[in-house]
Design an enzyme around this catalytic site. Structure first.
Site, PDB file in Angstrom:
ATOM      1  N   PRO A 247       0.837  -1.208   0.000  1.00  0.00           N
ATOM      2  CA  PRO A 247       0.000   0.000   0.000  1.00  0.00           C
ATOM      3  C   PRO A 247       0.873   1.260   0.000  1.00  0.00           C
ATOM      4  CG  PRO A 247      -0.584  -1.456   1.841  1.00  0.00           C
ATOM      5  CD  PRO A 247       0.619  -2.052   1.183  1.00  0.00           C
ATOM      6  N   VAL A 248       0.473   2.252  -0.818  1.00  0.00           N
ATOM      7  CA  VAL A 248       1.259   3.483  -0.965  1.00  0.00           C
ATOM      8  C   VAL A 248       1.048   4.403   0.242  1.00  0.00           C
ATOM      9  CG1 VAL A 248       1.563   5.532  -2.436  1.00  0.00           C
ATOM     10  CG2 VAL A 248       1.088   3.321  -3.459  1.00  0.00           C
ATOM     11  N   ALA A 249       2.091   5.130   0.609  1.00  0.00           N
ATOM     12  CA  ALA A 249       2.037   6.130   1.686  1.00  0.00           C
ATOM     13  C   ALA A 249       1.488   5.529   2.981  1.00  0.00           C
ATOM     14  CB  ALA A 249       1.211   7.349   1.260  1.00  0.00           C
ATOM     15  N   SER A 250       1.967   4.330   3.310  1.00  0.00           N
ATOM     16  CA  SER A 250       1.406   3.606   4.452  1.00  0.00           C
ATOM     17  C   SER A 250       2.446   3.288   5.518  1.00  0.00           C
ATOM     18  CB  SER A 250       0.805   2.291   3.958  1.00  0.00           C
ATOM     19  OG  SER A 250       1.858   1.482   3.463  1.00  0.00           O
ATOM     20  N   GLY A 251       3.689   3.671   5.304  1.00  0.00           N
ATOM     21  CA  GLY A 251       4.740   3.348   6.278  1.00  0.00           C
ATOM     22  C   GLY A 251       5.372   1.999   6.029  1.00  0.00           C
ATOM     23  N   LEU A 252       5.012   1.358   4.907  1.00  0.00           N
ATOM     24  CA  LEU A 252       5.570   0.031   4.617  1.00  0.00           C
ATOM     25  C   LEU A 252       6.678   0.081   3.559  1.00  0.00           C
ATOM     26  CD1 LEU A 252       2.312  -2.138   4.687  1.00  0.00           C
ATOM     27  CD2 LEU A 252       3.985  -1.797   6.508  1.00  0.00           C
ATOM     28  N   GLY A 253       7.118   1.264   3.228  1.00  0.00           N
ATOM     29  CA  GLY A 253       8.307   1.368   2.367  1.00  0.00           C
ATOM     30  C   GLY A 253       8.043   1.219   0.881  1.00  0.00           C
TER      31      GLY A 253
ATOM     32  N   ASP B 137      14.895   2.733   4.776  1.00  0.00           N
ATOM     33  CA  ASP B 137      13.968   2.052   3.867  1.00  0.00           C
ATOM     34  C   ASP B 137      14.693   1.518   2.627  1.00  0.00           C
ATOM     35  OD1 ASP B 137      12.300   3.211   5.727  1.00  0.00           O
ATOM     36  OD2 ASP B 137      10.797   3.861   4.287  1.00  0.00           O
TER      37      ASP B 137
HETATM   38  C1  MEV Z   1       9.773   6.557   7.213  1.00  0.00           C
HETATM   39  O1  MEV Z   1       9.515   5.215   6.804  1.00  0.00           O
HETATM   40  C2  MEV Z   1      10.488   6.598   8.521  1.00  0.00           C
HETATM   41  C3  MEV Z   1      11.027   7.953   8.979  1.00  0.00           C
HETATM   42  O2  MEV Z   1      11.961   7.668  10.033  1.00  0.00           O
HETATM   43  C4  MEV Z   1      11.701   8.726   7.895  1.00  0.00           C
HETATM   44  C5  MEV Z   1      12.999   8.085   7.424  1.00  0.00           C
HETATM   45  O3  MEV Z   1      13.587   7.236   8.100  1.00  0.00           O
HETATM   46  O4  MEV Z   1      13.447   8.497   6.336  1.00  0.00           O
HETATM   47  C6  MEV Z   1       9.908   8.799   9.572  1.00  0.00           C
END
Ligand code: MEV
Length: 299
Positions: free
Chosen positions: A85-91, A136
């Protein structure tokens, strides 16, 4: 034709603090983004299934620009498909960036090493987002469990991994800049929180080596408290985190920038289903995922 895929990731510890040089531990997961390159007579064309990118594939565009320093690129069709999923924190951004650079590397026979691919990926994220740690892009290139900024591989995670997805998309750069503003206003407080998060990763490295998931979970819960303190949690994420913990997860926290996106819970492998159900009932969606040792690879 060449086709490469790269994985997404979850953070066990250290998001945000890693932007300030503190340590973080991340683990690649078995959701992948695939990039295929074929020759084209119409210059460079990009077809992406990413629906939420208003700015027409910024990561691919900038990755192409960086790669042009290694080889003259023209007459290719780049097509992207993704399970992340995009823009979800999963890279997802790192995965599309790394798969693109690896595919170009193969197509143009430029012999970039994995370290060079990861470094070019990091430069790409930096240019697109304004601020980005190497986490990431490094974990997406190398796979497995990694600690940064050391850029070292750790033993694999062998417990259950469940992800909760709020369905709320967030902007990493906006969240990073909000935390930066807080840090600038209250350095004597926020600097200490960042140090503390970094120390958790240092302790986490020992715990990962011992497969001590009870203690890892306990520290993930502490990490979540500190992410809440720096303002990156939202009620939906808290609901999911609490549901996972009440259902017996070792620990649960946001993964990635917060402000929406996803949380991650570690648990006994045979509890995954129950925990995924509890998270899904609390709010949003959930799925069971698996750590993967495989980073970027040829398909
Ligand atoms: C983003 O996945 C995590 C953050 O720490 C930003 C980064 O590490 O570049 C918020």
């Amino acid at each position: 034709m060449v086709k490469y895929s790269a994985p997404g990731k979850v953070f066990l510890f250290g998001e945000h603090a890693v932007v300030y040089g503190k340590r973080a531990i991340a683990c690649a997961i078995d959701l992948r983004t695939t990039v295929e390159i074929t020759s084209s007579r119409q210059g460079i064309r990009i077809q992406s299934a990413f629906k939420d990118e208003p700015d027409k594939n910024p990561y691919i565009r900038v990755a192409l620009k960086k790669f042009q320093q290694c080889a003259a690129v023209d007459g290719i069709n780049i097509s992207v498909s993704s399970k992340i999923p995009v823009a979800s924190g999963l890279g997802s951004s790192a995965a599309v960036t790394i798969a693109t650079i690896a595919a170009l590397n193969d197509e143009y026979q430029t012999n970039l090493s994995l370290d060079e691919i990861a470094a070019m990926g990091h430069q790409t994220e930096l240019e697109v987002q304004g601020a980005a740690s190497p986490t990431d892009t490094f974990v997406s290139t190398m796979g497995g469990t990694v600690i940064v900024p050391d850029k070292k591989k750790l033993p694999p995670i062998t417990c259950g991994v469940v992800v909760g997805y709020t369905g709320i998309s967030k902007s990493t750069s906006r969240m990073v800049s909000r935390v930066r503003t807080l840090k600038e206003r209250y350095p004597e407080i926020i600097d200490g929180i960042m140090d503390c998060i970094g120390n958790m990763s240092t302790r986490g490295e020992e715990l990962v080596a011992k497969n001590d998931y009870v203690s890892i979970g306990e520290l993930m819960n502490v990490n979540q408290g500190l992410l809440d303190a720096i303002g990156v949690s939202i009620p939906e994420l808290s609901l999911q985190v609490n549901a996972a913990r009440s259902c017996g997860a070792y620990g649960a926290k946001i993964t990635g920038a917060g402000g929406g996106g996803c949380m991650v819970a570690l648990c006994e492998p045979d509890r995954c289903k129950e925990i995924a159900t509890a998270i899904g009932k609390s709010c949003g969606d959930s799925f069971i995922t698996k750590p993967t040792a495989e980073g970027v690879r040829k398909e």
